[in-house]
Design a protein around this motif. Structure first.
Motif, PDB file in Angstrom:
ATOM      1  N   GLY A  91      -0.032 137.114 -72.968  1.00  0.00           N
ATOM      2  CA  GLY A  91      -1.075 137.248 -71.889  1.00  0.00           C
ATOM      3  C   GLY A  91      -2.336 137.910 -72.648  1.00  0.00           C
ATOM      4  O   GLY A  91      -3.357 137.658 -72.111  1.00  0.00           O
ATOM      5  N   GLU A  92      -2.196 138.821 -73.454  1.00  0.00           N
ATOM      6  CA  GLU A  92      -3.551 139.318 -74.156  1.00  0.00           C
ATOM      7  C   GLU A  92      -4.237 138.366 -74.930  1.00  0.00           C
ATOM      8  O   GLU A  92      -5.482 138.274 -75.115  1.00  0.00           O
ATOM      9  CB  GLU A  92      -3.163 140.347 -75.158  1.00  0.00           C
ATOM     10  CG  GLU A  92      -2.775 141.676 -74.342  1.00  0.00           C
ATOM     11  CD  GLU A  92      -4.153 142.465 -73.900  1.00  0.00           C
ATOM     12  OE1 GLU A  92      -4.624 143.046 -74.434  1.00  0.00           O
ATOM     13  OE2 GLU A  92      -4.430 141.967 -72.869  1.00  0.00           O
ATOM     14  N   SER A 139      -4.352 135.129 -74.290  1.00  0.00           N
ATOM     15  CA  SER A 139      -4.990 134.109 -73.445  1.00  0.00           C
ATOM     16  C   SER A 139      -6.176 134.799 -72.899  1.00  0.00           C
ATOM     17  O   SER A 139      -7.367 134.297 -72.823  1.00  0.00           O
ATOM     18  CB  SER A 139      -4.001 134.018 -72.220  1.00  0.00           C
ATOM     19  OG  SER A 139      -4.537 133.478 -71.213  1.00  0.00           O
ATOM     20  N   ARG A 140      -5.980 136.254 -72.446  1.00  0.00           N
ATOM     21  CA  ARG A 140      -7.257 136.888 -71.954  1.00  0.00           C
ATOM     22  C   ARG A 140      -8.352 136.929 -72.764  1.00  0.00           C
ATOM     23  O   ARG A 140      -9.635 136.912 -72.543  1.00  0.00           O
ATOM     24  CB  ARG A 140      -6.773 138.488 -71.432  1.00  0.00           C
ATOM     25  CG  ARG A 140      -7.919 139.086 -71.074  1.00  0.00           C
ATOM     26  CD  ARG A 140      -7.384 140.676 -71.057  1.00  0.00           C
ATOM     27  NE  ARG A 140      -7.072 141.297 -72.197  1.00  0.00           N
ATOM     28  CZ  ARG A 140      -8.202 141.894 -73.016  1.00  0.00           C
ATOM     29  NH1 ARG A 140      -9.297 141.623 -72.785  1.00  0.00           N
ATOM     30  NH2 ARG A 140      -7.781 142.703 -74.196  1.00  0.00           N
ATOM     31  N   ASP A 156     -12.521 140.594 -72.347  1.00  0.00           N
ATOM     32  CA  ASP A 156     -12.248 139.482 -71.986  1.00  0.00           C
ATOM     33  C   ASP A 156     -13.019 138.469 -72.920  1.00  0.00           C
ATOM     34  O   ASP A 156     -13.923 138.664 -72.918  1.00  0.00           O
ATOM     35  CB  ASP A 156     -12.125 139.102 -70.556  1.00  0.00           C
ATOM     36  CG  ASP A 156     -11.120 139.990 -69.671  1.00  0.00           C
ATOM     37  OD1 ASP A 156     -10.493 140.762 -70.418  1.00  0.00           O
ATOM     38  OD2 ASP A 156     -11.358 139.797 -68.638  1.00  0.00           O
ATOM     39  N   GLU A 157     -12.544 137.204 -73.112  1.00  0.00           N
ATOM     40  CA  GLU A 157     -12.988 136.069 -73.916  1.00  0.00           C
ATOM     41  C   GLU A 157     -13.982 136.552 -74.964  1.00  0.00           C
ATOM     42  O   GLU A 157     -15.077 136.164 -75.071  1.00  0.00           O
ATOM     43  CB  GLU A 157     -13.841 135.468 -72.674  1.00  0.00           C
ATOM     44  CG  GLU A 157     -13.197 134.999 -71.472  1.00  0.00           C
ATOM     45  CD  GLU A 157     -13.940 134.156 -70.410  1.00  0.00           C
ATOM     46  OE1 GLU A 157     -15.192 133.872 -70.843  1.00  0.00           O
ATOM     47  OE2 GLU A 157     -13.328 133.495 -69.401  1.00  0.00           O
ATOM     48  N   TYR A 196      -1.317 130.929 -68.314  1.00  0.00           N
ATOM     49  CA  TYR A 196      -2.219 130.605 -69.512  1.00  0.00           C
ATOM     50  C   TYR A 196      -3.076 129.503 -69.467  1.00  0.00           C
ATOM     51  O   TYR A 196      -4.254 129.468 -70.056  1.00  0.00           O
ATOM     52  CB  TYR A 196      -1.343 130.443 -70.891  1.00  0.00           C
ATOM     53  CG  TYR A 196      -0.399 131.556 -71.044  1.00  0.00           C
ATOM     54  CD1 TYR A 196      -0.795 132.999 -70.776  1.00  0.00           C
ATOM     55  CD2 TYR A 196       0.861 131.584 -71.640  1.00  0.00           C
ATOM     56  CE1 TYR A 196       0.118 134.187 -70.976  1.00  0.00           C
ATOM     57  CE2 TYR A 196       1.935 132.499 -71.710  1.00  0.00           C
ATOM     58  CZ  TYR A 196       1.515 133.705 -71.414  1.00  0.00           C
ATOM     59  OH  TYR A 196       2.356 134.927 -71.446  1.00  0.00           O
ATOM     60  N   SER A 239      -6.602 145.852 -75.498  1.00  0.00           N
ATOM     61  CA  SER A 239      -7.356 146.254 -74.350  1.00  0.00           C
ATOM     62  C   SER A 239      -8.746 146.905 -75.088  1.00  0.00           C
ATOM     63  O   SER A 239      -9.936 146.800 -74.349  1.00  0.00           O
ATOM     64  CB  SER A 239      -7.111 147.295 -73.595  1.00  0.00           C
ATOM     65  OG  SER A 239      -6.404 148.313 -74.150  1.00  0.00           O
TER      66      SER A 239
END
Length: 252
Positions: free
Chosen positions: A143-144, A146-147, A113-114, A175, A109
């Motif tokens: 998941g991370e 992909s984020r 994102d992206e 995803y 985190s």
């Protein structure tokens, strides 16, 4: 989805304390599975040198160093082991293209994102798959990943896991990844004398609709490694406009 124990032992590869102790004891450098020289054709095909790259589970490998020597400009390296990160940060403090942060791949985190054009994983998902809570850990990590990937971005997974144990994790609809599969032999493998195989390791392997190997598929090297190239798609990504370049010997 079950825990993948096909190449696990009694070590807890998902535990930071295990890796801290290992890096203190061993020192030096070590590359899991394959060196960059064997992976270079895939990197150069799918990941432009100007990409912002995240190397997950970097450990004490020289993969990132070799990529910088090959022209890559921006590689963020993370590992759960503070010992490994401190060691690598000191080793490469004079190379601005390489950055190092201690981080758990299940919670990245720190990054928005992206944030990245590509994520490279050489054995990190495999380590999580050896843990007791493997399916949960794998889902958290992927998941991370992909984020953090930009639309059109690449997740390149180098693993011992064949499609029966990796595709169930990689193919989750959330995803939205389009995956190509390559199979490369272990370092040092030589085709048997008299072999007439014309198979090229630089060609993607045909898979079934479920992403599995066709019935009767035979690997020349039973200890081969699998390279999954997952491209992040979205509603605005048109497959026609996704660049594709042939893998040829001139990039080896």
């Amino acid at each position: 989805m079950y825990r993948d124990v096909s190449a696990c032992n009694t070590y807890n590869y998902g535990d930071a304390l295990y890796w801290d102790a290992r890096y203190i004891q061993e020192g030096g450098s070590f590359d899991w599975y394959q060196r960059y020289s064997a992976l270079r054709p895939f990197a150069r095909k799918y990941i432009p040198t100007s990409s912002r790259i995240l190397m997950v589970g970097c450990g004490n490998a020289v993969m990132s160093e070799d990529m910088v020597k090959d022209g890559y400009e921006d590689i963020m390296n993370i590992d759960i082991s503070s010992v490994a990160i401190d060691m690598m940060r000191r080793k490469y403090e004079h190379i601005p293209q390489l950055k190092y942060l201690q981080m758990d791949v299940k919670d990245m985190s720190f990054f928005p994102d992206e944030s990245f054009d590509a994520v490279v994983d050489k054995g990190t998902l495999d380590s999580l798959m050896c843990g007791a809570s493997a399916p949960i850990s794998a889902a958290q990590m992927l998941g991370e990943v992909s984020r953090l990937l930009k639309p059109g971005g690449i997740y390149m997974l180098i693993t011992y896991g064949d499609p029966t144990v990796r595709i169930p994790h990689l193919s989750r609809p959330v995803y939205n990844w389009k995956t190509e599969l390559y199979i490369i032999p272990r370092p040092g493998f030589q085709r048997p004398a008299g072999s007439t195989s014309a198979k090229s390791y630089l060609e993607p392997v045909p898979t079934t609709e479920k992403g599995l190997l066709p019935a009767g598929f035979i690997m020349e090297d039973p200890d081969s490694h699998f390279v999954y190239v997952c491209r992040k798609m979205d509603e605005t990504t048109d497959l026609i406009h996704v660049p594709s370049y042939p893998l040829t010997a001139d990039v080896l």
